[in-house]
Scaffold this motif. Structure first.
Motif, mmCIF file in Angstrom:
data_model
loop_
_atom_site.group_PDB
_atom_site.id
_atom_site.type_symbol
_atom_site.label_atom_id
_atom_site.label_comp_id
_atom_site.label_asym_id
_atom_site.label_seq_id
_atom_site.Cartn_x
_atom_site.Cartn_y
_atom_site.Cartn_z
ATOM 1 N N ALA A 6 38.190 50.108 23.612
ATOM 2 C CA ALA A 6 37.023 49.104 24.420
ATOM 3 C C ALA A 6 35.532 48.986 23.872
ATOM 4 O O ALA A 6 34.956 47.992 24.241
ATOM 5 C CB ALA A 6 37.404 49.559 26.326
ATOM 6 N N GLU A 7 35.117 49.889 23.466
ATOM 7 C CA GLU A 7 33.536 50.025 23.077
ATOM 8 C C GLU A 7 33.476 49.559 22.078
ATOM 9 O O GLU A 7 32.079 49.241 21.185
ATOM 10 C CB GLU A 7 32.803 51.388 23.021
ATOM 11 N N ARG A 10 34.100 42.450 21.059
ATOM 12 C CA ARG A 10 32.854 41.796 21.544
ATOM 13 C C ARG A 10 33.743 40.666 21.731
ATOM 14 O O ARG A 10 34.832 40.386 22.860
ATOM 15 C CB ARG A 10 33.081 41.280 19.851
ATOM 16 N N GLU A 17 40.131 43.227 31.565
ATOM 17 C CA GLU A 17 39.298 44.126 32.052
ATOM 18 C C GLU A 17 38.379 42.599 33.437
ATOM 19 O O GLU A 17 38.016 44.133 34.178
ATOM 20 C CB GLU A 17 37.400 43.765 30.599
ATOM 21 N N TYR A 59 36.909 50.868 29.575
ATOM 22 C CA TYR A 59 35.969 49.657 29.324
ATOM 23 C C TYR A 59 34.745 49.678 29.350
ATOM 24 O O TYR A 59 33.845 50.264 29.295
ATOM 25 C CB TYR A 59 36.651 48.500 30.338
ATOM 26 N N ARG A 60 34.219 48.267 28.655
ATOM 27 C CA ARG A 60 32.866 48.359 28.003
ATOM 28 C C ARG A 60 32.027 48.241 29.239
ATOM 29 O O ARG A 60 32.004 48.080 30.443
ATOM 30 C CB ARG A 60 32.592 46.690 26.835
ATOM 31 N N ARG A 62 29.486 46.187 30.368
ATOM 32 C CA ARG A 62 29.595 44.822 31.367
ATOM 33 C C ARG A 62 31.296 44.410 32.057
ATOM 34 O O ARG A 62 30.394 44.507 33.261
ATOM 35 C CB ARG A 62 30.120 43.939 29.458
ATOM 36 N N THR A 99 31.285 56.845 31.261
ATOM 37 C CA THR A 99 31.341 56.487 29.016
ATOM 38 C C THR A 99 31.024 57.451 28.795
ATOM 39 O O THR A 99 31.165 57.922 27.274
ATOM 40 C CB THR A 99 29.849 55.365 29.533
#
Length: 705
Positions: A6-7, A10, A17, A59-60, A62, A99
């Motif tokens: 996930a990191e 882009r 997500e 996930y990211r 964002r 994270t």
């Protein structure tokens, strides 16, 4: 091939997500709001960081930010400013822990991130009090009044008078340097919360790490123009991460514009994996050639209609769902009424999607797909969860799409009859293309071997209306009368929308009827939840533990290593070695058997099975029917709710027909089995059905052997 971390992703938020963020954000809103508004539920706010922590772990950043902002706004509308700030506070701690866990950091990283976050929250708190000066003065006045009251009370006792003065003086100092004390306390609170959460929330995330978090439809970005057809597969194979056996091997085929192609195979043959490759997921071997990108979900690209239509229903109303996710300028161009009429939902645009039957939901999914004007439409087992009439209608609808719209259609199914309208049929077995499929067994049609007892379950004049008393009320049942005997196997049949699932939930005691009564041994079933076990149509939804063994042990209330788990697996015909298997690795038929094994371990008085054959191929159907016959002969009372009359009726003593919430016919009742020429044996109230089929004295669990 492994999923992209996930990191490293882009671009815009991916569907997985967005979907996960919506679910986790909604759960956070519920926890925070209930905790704020219900005094006895304040502890719920302490666990509000868990869903957001899981989101940050998978996930990211964002995705977390988007979910937090949405959840904060909803909470502000529902409960006010302070609960909304609670959402952002929970997200701060959750984001740090999730994270750091995802990136493999430790406590030192948590402390560094917490220091930055604590400084930010301190500045925010002080800044808000500076900006809203009137609120600050009101707050300070309340503190001064409280201190004055304490000093006054302490002054009434000479020995406490010094303490009262000290409290007043301390208050004056704090209010003089309020920015320092407020900022410092907020910063310290964030820092301590992050450290505590590292051990508490971190442990929770570690325990949930086994849950799947990848999207099997996710595929790398393809910058080419959307142009999915013709698509050719050359020696394509696919192997899922961590598996030794490929799901697909040496697949060679071509799908051309305007074709109707059927892909037929049993469960586990690789059909769904093939649809993922056609939808744009790269194979692990071989090559896929197409003129542009697959454009899954994009205008003019590839549309996918899945087995469970409710998983694709996103709009509140039918009309909203058709254009959900389309840009406004494109949504305005869609002839919603025309599409609904074409798929057989004419005039239903204002209906709530929650009131649709399974077949209607599948039709809606097709309409939503057509709104995107796809070049390729893939229906992955879209007919498996609906009744025979609905299945025929849906296949006929799909067969017309190439002629009406020029859309190529790939229908994936395990029903050979569904493939008769196709231009050509592709057969899959064990991940490979074959000329034809091996013959499958026919479900057994044996007679019962044991007697039935007296009435154990009775429904009298049962009505049920969803959202009763509101503009959205939807009647589901109208005066159902039904009696079930001890040890009987009863089949309840009816089309989609007939009220079968509502009846199942009432019999299981999960919802109380709007009127009438549903009683188990003379007591309302909803007052003794657990005495009647309900096997959901989608078995995977009932499996909450990591392994099969822990799932069965949890239902039975025993230690994982006890012999009860093994006996439960024996009872449903599963190998005991399956106890160590992850529930994520089970096939559809295995998942249904594991749910039944778990129920067997819990010793229910009655078992209700809602569509036990849904989604299974003929092999799996035959195995489940045989299993039902074994459970019936053991003396367990079974209520089977299904539209698969031909297969299930063979092992049931009686069939009840339900139509539009009304019992219209009771048929097929067999003559009760007698024992040694005598009348039926009465049920023994002290007997309970056991895995070894022997009675055990246990009051309240009466089941005849």
């Amino acid at each position: 091939m492994r999923d992209k971390p996930a990191e490293l992703a882009r671009g815009p938020l991916r569907p997985i997500e967005l979907a996960t963020g919506a679910v986790m954000g909604g759960l956070t809103v519920g926890l925070i709001t209930v905790g704020a508004l219900v005094p006895m539920a304040a502890a719920l706010q302490l666990v509000a960081a868990v869903p957001l922590g899981l989101l940050a772990h998978r996930y990211r950043l964002r995705a977390l930010l988007t979910a937090t902002i949405a959840a904060g706004l909803v909470t502000f509308v529902a409960a006010g400013m302070m609960p909304a700030l609670g959402v952002f506070g929970a997200a701060t701690v959750a984001g740090i822990i999730g994270t750091v866990k995802r990136r493999g950091g430790g406590l030192a990283t948590v402390l560094a991130a917490a220091l930055v976050a604590s400084a930010g929250w301190a500045l925010f708190s002080v800044g808000m009090l500076l900006v809203f000066s009137r609120t600050r003065e009101l707050f300070f006045t309340a503190i001064r009044n409280t201190a004055a009251g304490i000093e006054d009370l302490a002054g009434r006792q000479s020995q406490l008078e010094p303490l009262g003065r000290m409290a007043s003086e301390a208050t004056d100092v704090v209010l003089q340097w309020w920015w320092l004390y407020v900022g410092g306390s907020v910063a310290l609170g964030v820092l301590v919360s992050a450290v505590v959460a590292w051990f508490v929330l971190g442990s929770v995330l570690d325990r949930l790490a086994w849950l799947p978090g990848s999207d099997r439809l996710d595929s790398p970005d393809d910058d080419r123009p959307i142009d999915p057809l013709p698509v050719s597969l050359h020696g394509v194979g696919y192997r899922y991460p961590g598996t030794d056996v490929p799901a697909l091997a040496d697949i060679g085929l071509t799908i051309r514009p305007g074709e109707f192609v059927a892909v037929v195979g049993h469960n586990g043959s690789g059909k769904s994996t093939l649809t993922r490759v056609l939808a744009g997921r790269p194979p692990t071997s071989g090559a896929v050639a197409r003129p542009g990108s697959a454009g899954l979900g994009k205008l003019g690209g590839t549309a996918l209609v899945l087995q469970r239509p409710e998983s694709q229903t996103l709009g509140v109303s039918v009309a909203d769902d058709v254009v959900w996710g389309l840009p406004a300028e494109l949504a305005d161009e869609v002839d919603v009424d025309g599409l609904l009429a074409e798929v057989g939902l004419d005039g239903m645009g204002e209906r709530e999607t929650a009131t649709l039957s399974g077949g209607q939901q599948q039709r809606l999914a097709v309409a939503a797909a057509l709104a995107r004007r796809p070049a390729l439409l893939i229906a992955d087992e879209a007919t498996s969860m609906i009744d025979p009439d609905g299945r025929r209608d849906l296949v006929a609808l799909l067969a017309e799409l190439p002629r009406r719209h020029g859309t190529a259609v790939v229908l994936v199914t395990h029903h050979e009859a569904d493939a008769t309208a196709a231009d050509r049929v592709i057969h899959l077995a064990n991940g490979r293309m074959v000329d034809h499929l091996a013959s499958w067994p026919t479900p057994a049609r044996d007679q019962r071997r044991g007697p039935m007892g007296s009435t154990i379950l009775e429904l009298a004049d049962v009505h049920h209306t969803y959202n009763r008393g509101t503009p959205w009320e939807a009647p589901a049942l109208h005066g159902v009368d039904l009696s079930v005997r001890q040890g009987e196997a009863l089949l309840i049949v009816g089309g989609n929308g007939s009220g079968k699932s509502t009846l199942a939930w009432i019999i299981a005691g999960l919802i109380a009827p709007s009127s009438g009564r549903c009683e188990l041994r003379g007591r309302p079933v909803d007052k003794q939840v657990g005495r009647v076990a309900l096997a959901f149509q989608h078995s995977r939804l009932q499996l909450q533990k990591q392994t099969v063994g822990t799932e069965i042990a949890d239902w039975g209330g025993r230690a994982t290593g006890s012999g009860a788990v093994g006996r439960a697996l024996d009872a449903v015909g599963l190998d005991r070695r399956l106890a160590a298997r992850s529930v994520e690795e089970l096939s559809g038929g295995q998942a249904k058997r594991v749910v039944l094994a778990a129920m067997v371990a819990s010793h229910p008085q009655v078992v209700v099975l809602d569509e036990p054959l849904a989604g299974l191929d003929p092999q799996g159907r035959a195995e489940i029917v045989e299993l039902l016959a074994r459970l019936r002969d053991s003396g367990l009372t079974l209520i089977v709710i299904s539209h698969d009359v031909t297969d299930v009726a063979a092992v049931c003593d009686r069939t009840v027909h339900l139509d539009a919430g009304v019992v219209v016919e009771t048929a097929g009742a067999r003559r009760p089995v007698e024992s040694d020429g005598a009348t039926l044996l009465p049920a023994r109230p002290e007997a309970v059905w056991r895995l070894d089929n022997s009675p055990r004295n246990e009051p309240g669990n009466g089941v005849v052997r």
